[in-house]
Write an enzyme that holds these catalytic residues in place. Structure first.
Site, PDB file in Angstrom:
ATOM      1  CE  LYS A 141      -2.173  -4.292  -1.979  1.00 56.63           C
ATOM      2  NZ  LYS A 141      -3.176  -3.487  -1.231  1.00 56.63           N
ATOM      3  CG  HIS A 186      -2.001  -8.680  -2.840  1.00 55.24           C
ATOM      4  ND1 HIS A 186      -0.647  -8.404  -2.850  1.00 55.24           N
ATOM      5  CD2 HIS A 186      -2.466  -8.275  -1.620  1.00 55.24           C
ATOM      6  CE1 HIS A 186      -0.301  -7.893  -1.678  1.00 55.24           C
ATOM      7  NE2 HIS A 186      -1.376  -7.796  -0.915  1.00 55.24           N
TER       8      HIS A 186
END
Length: 225
Positions: free
Chosen positions: A104, A106
């Site tokens: 991921k 963000h």
């Protein structure tokens, strides 16, 4: 056999997780039994499952570790349920951690869910069942890349006691030899058969002579010698 193991065997049958009959496995093997941990779907089932895992971990590894790591995806709810059970049963606060299938980039970034790993952490890994060791193969380098940690062992719910990819040892023994940490299970298929053979469960005979003969024949071919 310990009381919690007997209860867990009955729990697998009652939850429709462990079935007996004729099944074709992903490996192509024709098996007289099949386990599907995805059938644990209610809060009550997950709470009980976590407690059985917690008791097995306590018996086999003790509670002197820091993190319970559950490989994605099935290992995620197992890790959460079991850390909660360890807190409830033993008043010990273990952190939970899992990996993501994709990094991921963000918000809560990275490859991990739950607790971050740090140098010196002692880890127990948790899975539903291991047949090929593929998930360990994928997650072991991820764990090692995060920090200098010690993996104390792997716990699964059921040891199928079948030969692994190498054709000689069980999948759990192959993992132990390859990665250098202990492996264990809440119960083995030998314990399941010993407990359920000619014993009614919920008023029904689960393993009769016919099923027992099919299991014996299966292990003659695929069991660890």
């Amino acid at each position: 056999m310990e009381q919690y193991k007997q209860e867990f065997i009955e729990f697998m049958v009652e939850s429709d997780v462990l079935k007996f009959g004729e099944f074709t496995l992903k490996s192509g093997r024709k098996s007289p039994f099949f386990m599907n941990a995805g059938a644990y779907v209610t809060g009550t089932q997950l709470r009980r499952l976590g407690q059985y895992y917690a008791k097995a971990i306590h018996d086999q590894y003790g509670l002197d570790f820091d993190v319970l790591f559950g490989p994605a995806y099935k290992g995620i709810p197992l890790g959460v349920a079991t850390t909660m059970a360890i807190s409830e049963l033993y008043d010990r606060d273990i952190r939970y951690c899992s990996n993501r299938k994709e990094v991921k980039d963000h918000g809560d970034t990275g490859i991990l869910l739950g607790s971050k790993l740090k140098d010196g952490d002692r880890i127990v890994m948790i899975e539903d069942v291991t047949t090929s060791g593929k998930s360990i193969e994928e997650t072991f380098p991820i764990i090692q890349a995060q920090a200098n940690v010690e993996i104390k062992g792997l716990i699964v719910s059921l040891n199928r006691m079948e030969i692994g990819k190498g054709g000689e040892k069980s999948a759990l023994d192959e993992i132990k030899d390859l990665y250098g940490f202990e492996t264990g299970a809440i119960v083995s298929m030998a314990e399941v058969v010993e407990y359920l053979y000619n014993r009614p469960c919920n008023g029904k005979l689960i393993i009769d002579d016919t099923i027992k003969s099919a299991i014996d024949a299966y292990y003659d071919t695929y069991g660890v010698k």
